[in-house]
Design a protein around this motif. Structure first.
Motif, PDB file in Angstrom:
ATOM      1  N   ASP A 102      -9.503  79.414  16.398  1.00  0.00           N
ATOM      2  CA  ASP A 102     -10.248  78.142  16.329  1.00  0.00           C
ATOM      3  C   ASP A 102      -9.500  77.031  17.078  1.00  0.00           C
ATOM      4  O   ASP A 102     -10.119  76.194  17.742  1.00  0.00           O
ATOM      5  CB  ASP A 102     -10.456  77.727  14.863  1.00  0.00           C
ATOM      6  CG  ASP A 102     -11.414  78.656  14.125  1.00  0.00           C
ATOM      7  OD1 ASP A 102     -12.196  79.342  14.802  1.00  0.00           O
ATOM      8  OD2 ASP A 102     -11.357  78.707  12.881  1.00  0.00           O
ATOM      9  N   GLU A 103      -8.162  77.060  16.976  1.00  0.00           N
ATOM     10  CA  GLU A 103      -7.342  76.051  17.665  1.00  0.00           C
ATOM     11  C   GLU A 103      -7.540  76.148  19.182  1.00  0.00           C
ATOM     12  O   GLU A 103      -7.598  75.137  19.880  1.00  0.00           O
ATOM     13  CB  GLU A 103      -5.871  76.267  17.305  1.00  0.00           C
ATOM     14  CG  GLU A 103      -4.928  75.188  17.823  1.00  0.00           C
ATOM     15  CD  GLU A 103      -3.481  75.468  17.447  1.00  0.00           C
ATOM     16  OE1 GLU A 103      -2.641  75.603  18.365  1.00  0.00           O
ATOM     17  OE2 GLU A 103      -3.197  75.565  16.235  1.00  0.00           O
ATOM     18  N   MET A 104      -7.634  77.374  19.669  1.00  0.00           N
ATOM     19  CA  MET A 104      -7.896  77.588  21.096  1.00  0.00           C
ATOM     20  C   MET A 104      -9.180  76.893  21.521  1.00  0.00           C
ATOM     21  O   MET A 104      -9.230  76.192  22.534  1.00  0.00           O
ATOM     22  CB  MET A 104      -8.072  79.087  21.385  1.00  0.00           C
ATOM     23  CG  MET A 104      -6.830  79.859  21.603  1.00  0.00           C
ATOM     24  SD  MET A 104      -7.221  81.604  21.904  1.00  0.00           S
ATOM     25  CE  MET A 104      -7.919  81.529  23.536  1.00  0.00           C
ATOM     26  N   ALA A 105     -10.228  77.126  20.727  1.00  0.00           N
ATOM     27  CA  ALA A 105     -11.535  76.549  21.046  1.00  0.00           C
ATOM     28  C   ALA A 105     -11.482  75.021  21.046  1.00  0.00           C
ATOM     29  O   ALA A 105     -12.052  74.366  21.924  1.00  0.00           O
ATOM     30  CB  ALA A 105     -12.579  77.046  20.052  1.00  0.00           C
ATOM     31  N   GLU A 106     -10.751  74.459  20.054  1.00  0.00           N
ATOM     32  CA  GLU A 106     -10.627  72.989  19.973  1.00  0.00           C
ATOM     33  C   GLU A 106      -9.925  72.410  21.202  1.00  0.00           C
ATOM     34  O   GLU A 106     -10.223  71.312  21.640  1.00  0.00           O
ATOM     35  CB  GLU A 106      -9.842  72.611  18.707  1.00  0.00           C
ATOM     36  CG  GLU A 106     -10.637  72.798  17.427  1.00  0.00           C
ATOM     37  CD  GLU A 106      -9.749  72.722  16.189  1.00  0.00           C
ATOM     38  OE1 GLU A 106      -8.583  72.277  16.322  1.00  0.00           O
ATOM     39  OE2 GLU A 106     -10.207  73.124  15.105  1.00  0.00           O
ATOM     40  N   LYS A 107      -8.974  73.195  21.769  1.00  0.00           N
ATOM     41  CA  LYS A 107      -8.243  72.725  22.945  1.00  0.00           C
ATOM     42  C   LYS A 107      -8.981  73.028  24.248  1.00  0.00           C
ATOM     43  O   LYS A 107      -8.480  72.726  25.327  1.00  0.00           O
ATOM     44  CB  LYS A 107      -6.861  73.382  22.991  1.00  0.00           C
ATOM     45  CG  LYS A 107      -5.917  72.855  21.915  1.00  0.00           C
ATOM     46  CD  LYS A 107      -4.522  73.408  22.137  1.00  0.00           C
ATOM     47  CE  LYS A 107      -3.535  72.768  21.169  1.00  0.00           C
ATOM     48  NZ  LYS A 107      -2.162  73.223  21.396  1.00  0.00           N
ATOM     49  N   GLY A 108     -10.138  73.651  24.126  1.00  0.00           N
ATOM     50  CA  GLY A 108     -10.919  73.964  25.332  1.00  0.00           C
ATOM     51  C   GLY A 108     -10.400  75.163  26.088  1.00  0.00           C
ATOM     52  O   GLY A 108     -10.725  75.358  27.265  1.00  0.00           O
ATOM     53  N   ILE A 109      -9.573  75.998  25.427  1.00  0.00           N
ATOM     54  CA  ILE A 109      -9.062  77.219  26.072  1.00  0.00           C
ATOM     55  C   ILE A 109     -10.011  78.370  25.739  1.00  0.00           C
ATOM     56  O   ILE A 109     -10.168  78.736  24.571  1.00  0.00           O
ATOM     57  CB  ILE A 109      -7.633  77.549  25.592  1.00  0.00           C
ATOM     58  CG1 ILE A 109      -6.690  76.384  25.932  1.00  0.00           C
ATOM     59  CG2 ILE A 109      -7.131  78.838  26.206  1.00  0.00           C
ATOM     60  CD1 ILE A 109      -5.315  76.497  25.291  1.00  0.00           C
TER      61      ILE A 109
END
Length: 613
Positions: A344-351
């Motif tokens: 989820d953190e990846m998605a939040e950072k746009g990765i």
């Protein structure tokens, strides 16, 4: 073609005063036509082409009124229309064109023309002859040096390395400057073609010839040495060049770190990390990915997490590879909650996650038995435009096999085949292992042996699965035969293979054979793990030899291996069976202190030991 012959050819073409008046007239007429109307009129006038000879062609190419681009188009036209042309262009025509392009600073086009000349047998000639030809006709400063340097690159591009080396040696002998970028092109081409020794030889020639060396050349050669298994030589070269003032970059160190990890040389890894610390080399995202994978693969998840946190502290932005690595190892450690938080953190950072990220999560949930979650992830992955690869399909098949859903696994296999993937050795091993766990041994054997009919060879996993089945059946003759066949067929037994046989022998009380196998695996450089020792402890306890079992149990402590529930339970049950309740309860307390949870069977055994005592 000899030097004298080339000179004679050139004398025919240049200077124009030696060309007949008639040829000059035809050349002038064609030049005017080209300038005014381009190439089309030549096609519409075949008789005009039939007059063309090398003198006329060279006159046209030398005409300053005809632009270099038009000259290039004219040469290409002559190549295409060879049947209509009385005489095709000779080498001197291409040299004239190359010079025109050089003067116009059209280096890409110049390189393309040279590429054509070196790949045509009737145009290619020794570099010394070519230079003599040029020098006898042109007074153009730096042209020869530029021509040789570009030829060196061209020969690398077309993998004609022997000719390229001839050019290199000629330039060195004649004091011509060699551009390091041209050497880099050649080094990369040699590495790409798997010519690692030639790559190193060229680098050594660069050093001997005082060619300017930068860390880029050094890193290419170090990578080539690592890929050819000469990791120690690569490290020595790094230290040698560092002493000469060429400081390795993070990329250089990453190359060696990767190489040491692949050969499981942890001392080498630590040495590289010390060198990086001494040189104050800053880790990049790739370094963190390599190290997180290294710690994760050795079960050091805390260190992997610490490195991930360190990245944030040093403001090194994690990329998709770093996230995928840390997600993968959290999944393998059974920490799915953290894995999904990172996802989820990846998605939040746009990765954007890639197919490997999804593959790691699917593998994690499959191993946790959460097959519905695996299907959801698969659908999400496909909705993002990522199609499942063979690894993902095999992961799903493995998940269903672990749960005993063989029929569902076979359905996934059918989908995989429809997608164009052929079942491979891993697929066969997974399904055979699943069938074996369901005690469908005959089907499992048929599945493995069907590989041979499809042209697939048994690998270490296939042999280990078969040996395990025969051990469970008590057929040690067949198990030993397969073990011998495996070695004869070039498949080296691993720790798991030895453990399967040791466990089989231990359960049948064949302790002599079990210990002999342990000695053999150590002689092969394979270290017994916790499962090896647990099998031996179990064998001794089963047959009432508890003191021998305790000796083996204490040996585990000396080896600094991490005890698991099965190891403690096996030893406690052995002690309980003999009524040695005090020792059994001491081990039980130690087990609880280690954070391990006993089962009901163990409680019952401990209570029973009190009655026996």
């Amino acid at each position: 073609m000899s030097n004298s012959k080339l000179l004679r050819l050139f004398n025919k073409a240049i200077p124009a005063s030696s060309i007949s008046i008639q040829n000059q007239g035809i050349a002038k007429k064609i030049s005017k036509t080209l300038i005014k109307s381009g190439l089309k009129p030549l096609l519409n006038a075949p008789p005009l082409l039939s007059f063309l000879n090398s003198d006329i062609i060279n006159c046209i190419l030398s005409d300053p009124n005809v632009s270099p681009y038009l000259c290039l188009s004219f040469i290409n036209f002559l190549q295409r229309e060879q049947p209509l042309v009385a005489s095709k262009p000779h080498l001197e025509s291409y040299i004239i064109l190359v010079l025109r392009l050089y003067k116009a600073r059209k280096f890409a086009e110049m390189k393309n023309v040279l590429t054509f000349t070196v790949t045509e047998d009737d145009l290619r000639c020794p570099i010394a002859d070519l230079v003599s030809l040029v020098e006898s006709r042109f007074d153009e400063p730096n042209f020869v040096e530029k021509l040789c340097d570009m030829l060196f690159r061209v020969y690398a591009d077309v993998s004609m390395f022997e000719y390229g080396l001839e050019v290199f040696n000629y330039m060195v002998s004649n004091g011509l400057k060699i551009d390091e970028r041209s050497c880099i092109v050649s080094l990369l081409a040699l590495k790409r073609c798997g010519k690692m020794e030639a790559c190193l030889n060229l680098f050594e020639k660069m050093l001997e010839s005082d060619v300017e060396i930068t860390v880029y050349s050094l890193t290419i050669v170090i990578d080539a040495l690592c890929k050819s298994g000469k990791v120690q030589r690569a490290k020595d070269l790094l230290i040698e060049m560092s002493a000469k003032g060429i400081k390795p970059t993070t990329v250089t160190y990453n190359t060696l770190l990767n190489a040491y990890i692949k050969i499981m040389d942890f001392g080498g890894v630590n040495e590289m990390l010390k060198l990086m610390a001494m040189e104050e080399t800053v880790y990049n995202a790739a370094t963190y990915t390599i190290l997180i994978d290294w710690y994760g693969s050795n079960g050091k998840f805390a260190q992997a997490e610490k490195l991930f946190e360190e990245m944030h502290e040093w403001k090194v932005e994690p990329d998709v590879h770093v996230y995928t690595s840390i997600i993968c190892w959290n999944c393998k450690a059974g920490n799915l909650r953290m894995a999904f938080m990172l996802f989820d953190e990846m998605a939040e950072k746009g990765i954007a996650a890639n197919v490997h990220t999804y593959g790691a999560l699917i593998d994690g949930v499959c191993k946790a038995g959460k097959l519905e979650a695996a299907e959801i992830l698969l659908n999400e992955m496909q909705s993002k435009g990522f199609d499942a690869n063979q690894v993902v399909f095999n992961t799903l098949i493995d998940g269903y096999c672990r749960k005993g859903f063989i029929n569902k696994a076979i359905k996934v296999l059918a989908v995989m085949e429809k997608k164009g993937f052929n079942e491979d050795i891993f697929t066969h091993n997974i399904i055979a292992s699943g069938l074996s766990k369901l005690n469908r041994q005959d089907e499992a054997k048929r599945w493995l042996f069907s590989m041979l009919e499809k042209g697939l060879m048994l690998n270490v996993v296939s042999y280990t699965t078969l040996i395990d089945m025969y051990c469970k059946e008590g057929n040690f003759v067949e198990a030993k035969r397969l073990f011998r066949d495996m070695e004869q067929n070039g498949e080296r037994p691993n720790v798991i293979t030895y453990n399967v046989l040791i466990d089989g022998y231990s359960k049948k009380g064949k302790m002599k054979e079990a210990y002999e196998l342990r000695e053999k695996m150590e002689a092969q450089g394979l270290m017994p793990d916790i499962y090896t020792y647990t099998s031996l402890v179990h064998g001794e306890c089963n047959f009432g030899l508890v003191d021998k079992a305790l000796k083996m149990f204490n040996e585990i402590r000396k080896k600094d291996l991490i005890m698991n529930v099965v190891t403690y339970t096996t030893m406690i049950l052995g002690l309980s069976k003999e009524g040695r309740s005090s020792e059994a309860f001491n081990l039980y307390e130690e087990m609880i202190g280690a954070g391990l949870t006993p089962d009901e069977k163990l409680y019952a055994a401990l209570v029973g030991s009190l009655h026996k005592a």
